[in-house]
Design a protein around this motif. Sequence first.
Motif, PDB file in Angstrom:
ATOM      1  N   ASP A   1       0.718  -1.310  -0.138  1.00  0.00           N
ATOM      2  CA  ASP A   1      -0.119  -0.171  -0.052  1.00  0.00           C
ATOM      3  C   ASP A   1       0.935   1.189   0.253  1.00  0.00           C
ATOM      4  O   ASP A   1       0.731   2.202  -0.620  1.00  0.00           O
ATOM      5  CB  ASP A   1      -0.922  -0.130   0.979  1.00  0.00           C
ATOM      6  N   LEU A   2       1.791   1.324   0.847  1.00  0.00           N
ATOM      7  CA  LEU A   2       2.795   2.313   0.833  1.00  0.00           C
ATOM      8  C   LEU A   2       3.414   2.746  -0.440  1.00  0.00           C
ATOM      9  O   LEU A   2       3.688   3.859  -0.821  1.00  0.00           O
ATOM     10  CB  LEU A   2       3.953   2.289   2.084  1.00  0.00           C
ATOM     11  N   VAL A   3       4.005   1.636  -1.125  1.00  0.00           N
ATOM     12  CA  VAL A   3       4.541   1.814  -2.307  1.00  0.00           C
ATOM     13  C   VAL A   3       3.727   2.134  -3.469  1.00  0.00           C
ATOM     14  O   VAL A   3       4.257   2.995  -4.216  1.00  0.00           O
ATOM     15  CB  VAL A   3       5.502   0.205  -2.599  1.00  0.00           C
TER      16      VAL A   3
ATOM     17  N   VAL B   1       8.564   2.203   4.691  1.00  0.00           N
ATOM     18  CA  VAL B   1       8.800   1.017   4.064  1.00  0.00           C
ATOM     19  C   VAL B   1       9.934   0.212   4.183  1.00  0.00           C
ATOM     20  O   VAL B   1       9.885  -0.868   4.500  1.00  0.00           O
ATOM     21  CB  VAL B   1       8.817   1.449   2.504  1.00  0.00           C
ATOM     22  N   ASN B   2      11.060   0.955   4.918  1.00  0.00           N
ATOM     23  CA  ASN B   2      12.176   0.253   5.426  1.00  0.00           C
ATOM     24  C   ASN B   2      11.771  -0.455   6.590  1.00  0.00           C
ATOM     25  O   ASN B   2      12.329  -1.658   7.017  1.00  0.00           O
ATOM     26  CB  ASN B   2      13.058   1.120   5.582  1.00  0.00           C
TER      27      ASN B   2
ATOM     28  N   GLU C   1      10.873  -2.785  -1.286  1.00  0.00           N
ATOM     29  CA  GLU C   1      11.745  -1.948  -0.610  1.00  0.00           C
ATOM     30  C   GLU C   1      12.637  -1.090  -1.632  1.00  0.00           C
ATOM     31  O   GLU C   1      12.605   0.074  -1.340  1.00  0.00           O
ATOM     32  CB  GLU C   1      12.914  -2.611   0.411  1.00  0.00           C
ATOM     33  N   ARG C   2      13.114  -1.593  -2.686  1.00  0.00           N
ATOM     34  CA  ARG C   2      13.971  -0.880  -3.486  1.00  0.00           C
ATOM     35  C   ARG C   2      12.856  -0.088  -4.296  1.00  0.00           C
ATOM     36  O   ARG C   2      13.402   1.145  -4.894  1.00  0.00           O
ATOM     37  CB  ARG C   2      14.619  -2.096  -4.416  1.00  0.00           C
ATOM     38  N   ILE C   3      11.691  -0.608  -4.749  1.00  0.00           N
ATOM     39  CA  ILE C   3      10.937   0.339  -5.371  1.00  0.00           C
ATOM     40  C   ILE C   3      10.302   1.542  -4.689  1.00  0.00           C
ATOM     41  O   ILE C   3      10.379   2.669  -5.225  1.00  0.00           O
ATOM     42  CB  ILE C   3       9.425  -0.628  -5.839  1.00  0.00           C
ATOM     43  N   GLY C   4      10.331   1.428  -3.194  1.00  0.00           N
ATOM     44  CA  GLY C   4       9.932   2.295  -2.279  1.00  0.00           C
ATOM     45  C   GLY C   4      11.180   3.331  -2.365  1.00  0.00           C
ATOM     46  O   GLY C   4      11.074   4.706  -2.531  1.00  0.00           O
TER      47      GLY C   4
END
Length: 228
Positions: free
Chosen positions: A20-22, A51-52, A90-93
């Motif tokens: 959801d965050l991403v 996200v992290n 995480e990398r997308i974020g």
Amino acid sequence: MNQLDKELLRIKNKVEEMWDLVDFQLQSGRDALVNPNEDLTRKIIKSGKKVNAYDIKIDRMCENIFALFNPVAVDLRWVLSILKINSNLERIGDSGESIAHMLKEASLPIEPTLLQESRVLEMYDATTAMLQNVRQAFLEENTDLARQVIKQDKILNKIHAKTDKMLMNYFQSHPDNIAQSLKVSGIIKKLERIGDHTTNIAEEIVFYVDAKVVKHKQKKKKKDKGEE
């Protein structure tokens, strides 16, 4: 439902919360590009910390599964895939957060000709569609949809491949707007990387559902064609 299934469901719920965050970061980045909004860019950057935190939490939950339940077969494939899906999310974020920083530094709004010729909005739409489709594939364990996502990445690669030539032409006709065009170039590169990470997620879905490894197959096909 046994204890292992309950723990796996907890992990899946955490992944959805992280997703959801991403999704918010990516869609809000497009919104902030079209309609400059400093508050929105700040929210995108701030959500990067959340996200992290999810990344670390999900990793630990997966480690506990290995330590306490010794999963096998499809459960083992699922947990292994979740670890990689989590890493790619995480990398997308991170890329979404980087784009927000670029937007803060750019003198918005983006000059209309640059916005059109760069096709950055087209890249945003394609990237958003890929991420939505791969999420649906994840929730439904739909490998046909996951394979479609892998094919969709070609659209991003084609636009990205033409970026340098487009920028050179734009520099010549708009020498007073180099700073803004460099920011757009940076955004395009980040979107292309988001496409790569989304493709990685799609490959993991195929792995845990069908027990098939599709990673690197496209590269191998291209290499074989080049050798013919």
